[in-house]
Design an enzyme around this catalytic site. Structure first.
Site, short mmCIF file in Angstrom:
data_model
loop_
_atom_site.label_atom_id
_atom_site.label_comp_id
_atom_site.label_asym_id
_atom_site.label_seq_id
_atom_site.Cartn_x
_atom_site.Cartn_y
_atom_site.Cartn_z
CB ILE A 122 -0.94 0.01 1.22
CG1 ILE A 122 -1.85 -1.22 1.21
CG2 ILE A 122 -1.78 1.30 1.22
CD1 ILE A 122 -2.76 -1.34 2.42
N PRO A 123 1.14 1.81 -1.17
CG PRO A 123 1.00 2.58 -3.37
CD PRO A 123 0.37 1.62 -2.39
CB CYS A 124 1.64 5.34 2.66
SG CYS A 124 2.82 4.35 3.58
CG HIS A 125 6.58 4.46 -0.97
ND1 HIS A 125 5.87 3.28 -0.84
CD2 HIS A 125 7.04 4.49 -2.25
CE1 HIS A 125 5.91 2.63 -1.99
NE2 HIS A 125 6.60 3.34 -2.87
#
Length: 162
Positions: A122-125
Site C-alpha cells: 500500500i504505497p503510502c511512500h
C-alpha cells in the site's frame, strides 16, 4: 482472534517484517532487528517475500497479494485510495484529499496515510508534500527516498547497481 504469523525479508538495504493470518497480509514494516520467524509459514507469507524481493530487484511493479490491514473505515478508505497510486508516480496530500471527495480532510487523510500498516504494497511512500518535499514516513524518510528513487529508476528503465 485469528493466529498471526511472521517472517522477514532482508535485502541489501532493508529488513522487513511481514505479518499475516493464514490467508492475507496484515502488516509489512521496516524493522531494525531480526526476530525469530513463526514456525508455520502460510503460503501468503512466502508469496509476499517473493513479490517484495522482485520489487526490490526492479522486476515487479504491481503486487498480487491479498491484503487485510486492520483500521477504521476511514483509514481503510484512504489505504484503498493509496493502493491506486501508479508505480513511479506521486500524489500530494492535497490531491489525496481531493480524490477522497473533500479537500478539508487533508489532515485526517495524512494521519491515515501515516498509520498504513502495509508498507510498500500500500504505497503510502508515494504521497509527498504540496511543494514536492518528502514529508513524514513511518518507515523513515531515508526509506521513502530510497523507494521513490527505486520506482523512478525502474519506471524510466534505469536500473544501475549501487
Amino acid at each position: 482472534m485469528a493466529e498471526y504469523f511472521k517472517t522477514f525479508l532482508k535485502t541489501a538495504n532493508h529488513l522487513l517484517k511481514i505479518e499475516s493470518d493464514e490467508y492475507a497480509i496484515k502488516a509489512i514494516s521496516f524493522v531494525k532487528e531480526l526476530e525469530e520467524p513463526s514456525d508455520i509459514q502460510p503460503e501468503i507469507l512466502l508469496k509476499a517475500q517473493k513479490e517484495l524481493q522482485k520489487y526490490f530487484d526492479g522486476d515487479l511493479k504491481e503486487f498480487s497479494l491479498k491484503l487485510e490491514p486492520e483500521g477504521t473505515d476511514f483509514q481503510k478508505k484512504v489505504w484503498a485510495l493509496l493502493y491506486k497510486i501508479p508505480f513511479g508516480k506521486t500524489w500530494t496530500y492535497a490531491e489525496m484529499a481531493n480524490k477522497l471527495g473533500d479537500p478539508k480532510v487533508i489532515r485526517a487523510a495524512a494521519s491515515a496515510n501515516g498509520k498504513n500498516p502495509v508498507a510498500i504494497v500500500i504505497p503510502c511512500h508515494r504521497v509527498i508534500g504540496t511543494n514536492g518535499s518528502l514529508t513524514g514516513y513511518a518507515g523513515g524518510l531515508e526509506n521513502k527516498r530510497y523507494l521513490l528513487d527505486l520506482e523512478n529508476r525502474v519506471a524510466n528503465g534505469v536500473m544501475e547497481l549501487f
